[in-house]
Design a protein around this motif. Structure first.
Motif, PDB file in Angstrom:
ATOM      1  N   GLU A  22     -65.445  50.914  85.338  1.00  0.00           N
ATOM      2  CA  GLU A  22     -65.411  51.414  83.961  1.00  0.00           C
ATOM      3  C   GLU A  22     -64.173  50.838  83.276  1.00  0.00           C
ATOM      4  OE1 GLU A  22     -65.824  55.748  84.410  1.00  0.00           O
ATOM      5  OE2 GLU A  22     -67.904  55.450  83.764  1.00  0.00           O
ATOM      6  N   ALA A  23     -64.381  49.763  82.519  1.00  0.00           N
ATOM      7  CA  ALA A  23     -63.242  49.055  81.912  1.00  0.00           C
ATOM      8  C   ALA A  23     -62.784  49.735  80.626  1.00  0.00           C
ATOM      9  CB  ALA A  23     -63.610  47.605  81.654  1.00  0.00           C
ATOM     10  N   LEU A  24     -63.715  50.363  79.891  1.00  0.00           N
ATOM     11  CA  LEU A  24     -63.356  51.131  78.695  1.00  0.00           C
ATOM     12  C   LEU A  24     -64.026  52.492  78.774  1.00  0.00           C
ATOM     13  CD1 LEU A  24     -63.818  48.421  75.870  1.00  0.00           C
ATOM     14  CD2 LEU A  24     -61.657  49.157  76.928  1.00  0.00           C
ATOM     15  N   LYS A  25     -63.257  53.546  78.504  1.00  0.00           N
ATOM     16  CA  LYS A  25     -63.763  54.910  78.628  1.00  0.00           C
ATOM     17  C   LYS A  25     -63.588  55.657  77.313  1.00  0.00           C
ATOM     18  CE  LYS A  25     -62.280  54.904  83.453  1.00  0.00           C
ATOM     19  NZ  LYS A  25     -61.135  55.264  84.315  1.00  0.00           N
ATOM     20  N   ASP A  26     -64.676  55.815  76.592  1.00  0.00           N
ATOM     21  CA  ASP A  26     -64.689  56.624  75.376  1.00  0.00           C
ATOM     22  C   ASP A  26     -63.593  56.207  74.383  1.00  0.00           C
ATOM     23  OD1 ASP A  26     -65.898  58.570  73.854  1.00  0.00           O
ATOM     24  OD2 ASP A  26     -64.617  60.186  74.602  1.00  0.00           O
ATOM     25  N   VAL A  27     -63.534  54.904  74.107  1.00  0.00           N
ATOM     26  CA  VAL A  27     -62.469  54.379  73.248  1.00  0.00           C
ATOM     27  C   VAL A  27     -62.825  54.531  71.763  1.00  0.00           C
ATOM     28  CG1 VAL A  27     -61.354  52.226  72.493  1.00  0.00           C
ATOM     29  CG2 VAL A  27     -61.507  52.776  74.929  1.00  0.00           C
ATOM     30  N   ASP A  28     -61.928  55.171  71.014  1.00  0.00           N
ATOM     31  CA  ASP A  28     -61.983  55.200  69.555  1.00  0.00           C
ATOM     32  C   ASP A  28     -60.819  54.363  69.042  1.00  0.00           C
ATOM     33  OD1 ASP A  28     -64.164  57.000  69.020  1.00  0.00           O
ATOM     34  OD2 ASP A  28     -62.874  58.632  69.724  1.00  0.00           O
ATOM     35  N   PHE A  29     -61.114  53.467  68.112  1.00  0.00           N
ATOM     36  CA  PHE A  29     -60.076  52.545  67.627  1.00  0.00           C
ATOM     37  C   PHE A  29     -60.476  52.056  66.247  1.00  0.00           C
ATOM     38  CE2 PHE A  29     -58.486  48.235  66.981  1.00  0.00           C
ATOM     39  CZ  PHE A  29     -57.148  48.380  67.304  1.00  0.00           C
ATOM     40  N   TYR A  30     -59.473  51.773  65.392  1.00  0.00           N
ATOM     41  CA  TYR A  30     -59.787  51.131  64.111  1.00  0.00           C
ATOM     42  C   TYR A  30     -58.601  50.292  63.664  1.00  0.00           C
ATOM     43  CZ  TYR A  30     -56.563  54.385  61.948  1.00  0.00           C
ATOM     44  OH  TYR A  30     -55.424  55.062  61.627  1.00  0.00           O
ATOM     45  N   ALA A  31     -58.860  49.377  62.737  1.00  0.00           N
ATOM     46  CA  ALA A  31     -57.779  48.676  62.033  1.00  0.00           C
ATOM     47  C   ALA A  31     -58.179  48.537  60.574  1.00  0.00           C
ATOM     48  CB  ALA A  31     -57.522  47.310  62.653  1.00  0.00           C
ATOM     49  N   ASP A  32     -57.179  48.602  59.694  1.00  0.00           N
ATOM     50  CA  ASP A  32     -57.408  48.473  58.256  1.00  0.00           C
ATOM     51  C   ASP A  32     -56.968  47.090  57.781  1.00  0.00           C
ATOM     52  OD1 ASP A  32     -58.471  51.000  57.784  1.00  0.00           O
ATOM     53  OD2 ASP A  32     -56.468  51.915  57.776  1.00  0.00           O
ATOM     54  N   PRO A  33     -57.486  46.640  56.636  1.00  0.00           N
ATOM     55  CA  PRO A  33     -57.060  45.348  56.092  1.00  0.00           C
ATOM     56  C   PRO A  33     -55.536  45.296  55.930  1.00  0.00           C
ATOM     57  CG  PRO A  33     -58.960  46.162  54.872  1.00  0.00           C
ATOM     58  CD  PRO A  33     -58.528  47.273  55.784  1.00  0.00           C
ATOM     59  N   GLY A  34     -54.941  44.201  56.360  1.00  0.00           N
ATOM     60  CA  GLY A  34     -53.503  44.019  56.214  1.00  0.00           C
ATOM     61  C   GLY A  34     -52.659  44.728  57.253  1.00  0.00           C
ATOM     62  N   GLU A  35     -53.316  45.432  58.175  1.00  0.00           N
ATOM     63  CA  GLU A  35     -52.577  46.186  59.181  1.00  0.00           C
ATOM     64  C   GLU A  35     -52.334  45.318  60.424  1.00  0.00           C
ATOM     65  OE1 GLU A  35     -52.767  50.750  60.862  1.00  0.00           O
ATOM     66  OE2 GLU A  35     -54.640  49.640  60.718  1.00  0.00           O
ATOM     67  N   PHE A  36     -51.190  45.519  61.070  1.00  0.00           N
ATOM     68  CA  PHE A  36     -50.853  44.810  62.307  1.00  0.00           C
ATOM     69  C   PHE A  36     -50.799  45.849  63.424  1.00  0.00           C
ATOM     70  CE2 PHE A  36     -47.901  41.149  63.883  1.00  0.00           C
ATOM     71  CZ  PHE A  36     -48.426  41.242  65.157  1.00  0.00           C
ATOM     72  N   VAL A  37     -51.776  45.802  64.318  1.00  0.00           N
ATOM     73  CA  VAL A  37     -51.856  46.778  65.411  1.00  0.00           C
ATOM     74  C   VAL A  37     -51.609  46.056  66.729  1.00  0.00           C
ATOM     75  CG1 VAL A  37     -53.269  48.551  66.523  1.00  0.00           C
ATOM     76  CG2 VAL A  37     -53.646  48.010  64.107  1.00  0.00           C
ATOM     77  N   SER A  38     -50.697  46.568  67.539  1.00  0.00           N
ATOM     78  CA  SER A  38     -50.524  45.979  68.868  1.00  0.00           C
ATOM     79  C   SER A  38     -51.161  46.884  69.908  1.00  0.00           C
ATOM     80  CB  SER A  38     -49.047  45.729  69.175  1.00  0.00           C
ATOM     81  OG  SER A  38     -48.380  46.938  69.415  1.00  0.00           O
ATOM     82  N   VAL A  39     -51.723  46.268  70.930  1.00  0.00           N
ATOM     83  CA  VAL A  39     -52.369  46.999  72.027  1.00  0.00           C
ATOM     84  C   VAL A  39     -51.596  46.674  73.293  1.00  0.00           C
ATOM     85  CG1 VAL A  39     -54.494  47.346  73.332  1.00  0.00           C
ATOM     86  CG2 VAL A  39     -54.616  46.776  70.889  1.00  0.00           C
ATOM     87  N   MET A  40     -51.016  47.711  73.899  1.00  0.00           N
ATOM     88  CA  MET A  40     -50.233  47.512  75.110  1.00  0.00           C
ATOM     89  C   MET A  40     -50.857  48.272  76.265  1.00  0.00           C
ATOM     90  SD  MET A  40     -46.284  47.502  73.886  1.00  0.00           S
ATOM     91  CE  MET A  40     -45.627  46.115  72.985  1.00  0.00           C
ATOM     92  N   GLY A  41     -50.548  47.831  77.481  1.00  0.00           N
ATOM     93  CA  GLY A  41     -51.065  48.521  78.656  1.00  0.00           C
ATOM     94  C   GLY A  41     -50.932  47.645  79.881  1.00  0.00           C
ATOM     95  N   PRO A  42     -50.962  48.263  81.070  1.00  0.00           N
ATOM     96  CA  PRO A  42     -50.800  47.499  82.302  1.00  0.00           C
ATOM     97  C   PRO A  42     -51.944  46.509  82.530  1.00  0.00           C
ATOM     98  CG  PRO A  42     -50.849  49.880  82.745  1.00  0.00           C
ATOM     99  CD  PRO A  42     -51.130  49.697  81.293  1.00  0.00           C
ATOM    100  N   SER A  43     -51.714  45.564  83.438  1.00  0.00           N
ATOM    101  CA  SER A  43     -52.752  44.614  83.826  1.00  0.00           C
ATOM    102  C   SER A  43     -53.975  45.363  84.360  1.00  0.00           C
ATOM    103  CB  SER A  43     -52.192  43.678  84.902  1.00  0.00           C
ATOM    104  OG  SER A  43     -53.192  42.794  85.324  1.00  0.00           O
TER     105      SER A  43
END
Ligand SMILES: Nc1ncnc2c1ncn2[C@@H]1O[C@H](COP(=O)(O)OP(=O)(O)OP(=O)(O)O)[C@@H](O)[C@H]1O
Ligand SMILES: [Mg+2]
Length: 221
Positions: A22-43
């Protein structure tokens, strides 16, 4: 405001013959125009998987992907390709440059089927913006790792995407070159309202982001 991209209750399961990951579990995510979102996490936490789903390169096992407010989860491969070309620029964890083509030709690749007469001009301009104006006709094997990375950045921007997805965009760069790539991201999101979503371990990138999302074992924290 409509989110430019959104994941709702996304699950991704890989069945490797017996064992299910199970690589993704119930993921909610969004990005808006002009927004800079970083995604961090272990290998192994699912970052590249999430980026591939956001980039319409892979489909979720369950859940919904909305692009500019439209449900794109069940499009055909061809429809996905059309949407991807129109909306999304992608910088891969390894650069995926074509070894027999020059830097300029590599940047032009995403435009080739559009018969767009301004493509060469845009490709040249982008290579100048990433500091490779003097390397237009070099092949990837004649470029350093950081220079290849910058060609990949220029290629991702050549179709003027609304969303830029980047997997470790500064991972192979020294601090100064990394900063010049991040400054370019900052410029395109401010001037062109592009949403930038970048997977990273780089704390420097975290400083540029409006928002940081942590992914651990397939879940957003
Ligand atoms: N095609 C696949 N088939 C089976 N399992 C996969 C596949 N792709 C990824 N996985 C598994 O899904 C999990 C998440 O992988 P993913 O590549 O998304 O991690 P990541 O956070 O990008 O890691 P890294 O920081 O090392 O790049 C891992 O456990 C991986 O083994
Ligand atoms: Mg990865």
């Amino acid at each position: 405001m409509t989110h430019i991209i959104e994941l709702q209750h996304v699950w991704k399961r890989y069945d490797t013959g017996g064992e299910v990951v199970e690589a993704l579990k119930d993921v909610d995510f969004y990005a808006d125009p002009g927004e800079f979102v970083s995604v961090m996490g272990p290998s192994g936490s699912g970052k590249s998987t999430m980026l591939n789903v956001l980039g319409l390169l892979d489909t979720p096992t369950e859940g919904t992907v909305l692009l500019d407010g439209k449900d794109v989860t069940d499009l055909t491969d061809q429809e996905m390709t059309t949407q991807r070309k129109q909306f999304i620029g992608f910088i891969f964890q390894s650069f995926h440059l074509i070894p027999t083509l020059s830097a300029l030709e590599n940047v032009e690749v995403p435009t080739l089927f559009g018969e767009d007469p301004t493509a060469r001009e845009r490709a040249t301009d982008l290579l100048e913006r990433v500091g490779l104006g003097d390397r237009l006709h070099y092949r990837p094997d004649q470029l350093s790792g950081g220079q290849k990375q910058r060609v990949a950045v220029a290629r991702a921007l050549v179709n003027e995407p609304r969303i830029l997805l980047a997997d470790e965009p500064t991972g192979n760069l020294d601090r100064k070159t990394g900063r010049s790539v991040l400054d370019l991201f900052d410029e395109i999101r401010r001037e062109d309202d592009v949403a930038v979503i970048a997977v990273t371990h780089d704390p420097q990138l975290g400083e540029y982001a409006d928002r940081t999302v942590q992914l651990v074992d397939g879940r957003i924290q």
